[in-house]
Design a protein around this motif. Structure first.
Motif, PDB file in Angstrom:
ATOM      1  N   MET A  38      -5.886  -6.694  -3.679  1.00  0.00           N
ATOM      2  CA  MET A  38      -5.989  -5.297  -3.993  1.00  0.00           C
ATOM      3  C   MET A  38      -6.140  -5.522  -5.773  1.00  0.00           C
ATOM      4  O   MET A  38      -5.280  -6.156  -6.382  1.00  0.00           O
ATOM      5  CB  MET A  38      -4.657  -4.825  -3.767  1.00  0.00           C
ATOM      6  N   ARG A  71      -5.852  -0.339  -2.314  1.00  0.00           N
ATOM      7  CA  ARG A  71      -6.088  -0.704  -0.989  1.00  0.00           C
ATOM      8  C   ARG A  71      -6.480  -2.418  -1.062  1.00  0.00           C
ATOM      9  O   ARG A  71      -7.325  -2.645  -1.976  1.00  0.00           O
ATOM     10  CB  ARG A  71      -6.914   0.266   0.013  1.00  0.00           C
ATOM     11  N   GLU A 126       0.815  -0.957  -0.086  1.00  0.00           N
ATOM     12  CA  GLU A 126      -0.246   0.198   0.041  1.00  0.00           C
ATOM     13  C   GLU A 126       1.029   1.242   0.028  1.00  0.00           C
ATOM     14  O   GLU A 126       0.444   2.132  -0.579  1.00  0.00           O
ATOM     15  CB  GLU A 126      -0.826  -0.126   1.152  1.00  0.00           C
ATOM     16  N   GLU A 151       1.912   1.995  -3.570  1.00  0.00           N
ATOM     17  CA  GLU A 151       0.632   2.692  -4.312  1.00  0.00           C
ATOM     18  C   GLU A 151       0.608   4.266  -3.824  1.00  0.00           C
ATOM     19  O   GLU A 151       0.534   5.060  -4.704  1.00  0.00           O
ATOM     20  CB  GLU A 151      -0.564   1.815  -3.446  1.00  0.00           C
TER      21      GLU A 151
END
Length: 296
Positions: A70, A46, A28, A31
């Motif tokens: 995800m 997420r 995450e 990301e």
């Protein structure tokens, strides 16, 4: 009388869950840090989490786990990180498979317990390799062992990425036994080979199974080292390639390579076969399949 392995089982299961937490947090964070490229305007990906359950043949509870997936992120097109702890009695086919691996007494007492983590990541950028990792502990009243490994699956090979990935895994192996890396790399090269295509599914890594040296603590420590090595082996490769410019030809190459990956997982992968044959959640077992693939 309690099973003397109960404490060890609990320690292993808790470790796999903590590794899952570390990996999902790191992914995450990747990301969040992606600020360029064709998917940068999307919300950062997420993980969506769902509990999984396994039922025995008589319908009783037989454990379960947590499926974390995800989809459609900035860096990851689809990534799943699953943990599970299951138990029950092995059916005839699984008993035969255990017997073939040298485990005695399964017909008389076919109980089993298994816990582990399984990860597969399929990336948005074709220059960023897909990756697989898992570690697990398996117990029966007759034997116990650890298994797992990690392998890199690029559709566009970069020698420096392969070298980095292997060097981190080699260091993790060497800290425990100087012979482990050579042995487990060769095992991965053999195991992750697609016979009907006559080629490997990627650039390898390490793979081991049935690891029981007689020292549970040492074997558990090694398995933990393999798990800890995953992020430093894979994240730098992702950071190096995620902003590389790609075109439709690169994407087509990625989709064809994903077809190879899907063929392997459906036809040869031990974990897929074991999960489906022992009644675990099919969506969790098949989490490894890519969101899109292509065959020529």
């Amino acid at each position: 009388m309690s099973d003397p392995f109960d404490t060890r089982k609990d320690r292993a299961a808790r470790w796999f869950r903590s590794l899952r937490d570390d990996i999902t947090a790191a992914f995450e964070a990747l990301e969040d840090s992606q600020s360029t490229g064709p998917f940068a305007d999307r919300p950062a990906g997420r993980f969506e989490m769902a509990e999984t359950r396994r039922q025995s043949e008589d319908g009783s509870d037989a454990g379960g786990g947590l499926m974390s997936v995800m989809r459609g992120g900035r860096v990851f097109e689809k990534v799943g990180v699953n943990v599970s702890t299951v138990h029950g009695r092995l059916g005839p086919r699984a008993q035969a498979a255990m017997a073939a691996r040298g485990v005695p007494g399964m017909a008389e007492d076919p109980r089993f317990w298994a816990s582990g983590i399984s990860l597969v990541a399929h990336m948005q950028n074709p220059h960023t390799p897909a990756v697989h990792m898992n570690t697990r502990m398996f117990w029966t009243p007759h034997a116990w062992w650890f298994g797992g490994g990690a392998d890199l699956n690029p559709c566009i090979d970069y020698a420096e990425d392969t070298a980095h990935f292997h060097s981190v895994l080699a260091a993790a192996c060497d800290a425990h036994d100087p012979g482990y890396y050579t042995r487990f790399k060769s095992w991965a090269d053999e195991y992750f080979f697609v016979p009907h295509r006559g080629r490997a599914r990627g650039v390898g890594g390490i793979f081991y199974d049935d690891l029981n040296t007689g020292d549970w603590e040492a074997d558990f420590a090694f398995t933990q080292s393999v798990g800890r090595a995953f992020l430093p082996a894979f994240v730098p490769v992702t950071e190096r390639r995620r902003d590389t410019v790609w075109d439709d030809g690169d994407k087509d190459r990625q989709l064809v390579h994903r077809g190879l990956y899907a063929e392997y997982n459906l036809v040869y992968d031990r974990g897929t076969k074991f999960g489906l044959e022992t009644g675990h959640d099919a969506n969790a077992v098949l989490m490894s399949l890519p969101p899109m693939a292509k065959w020529v």
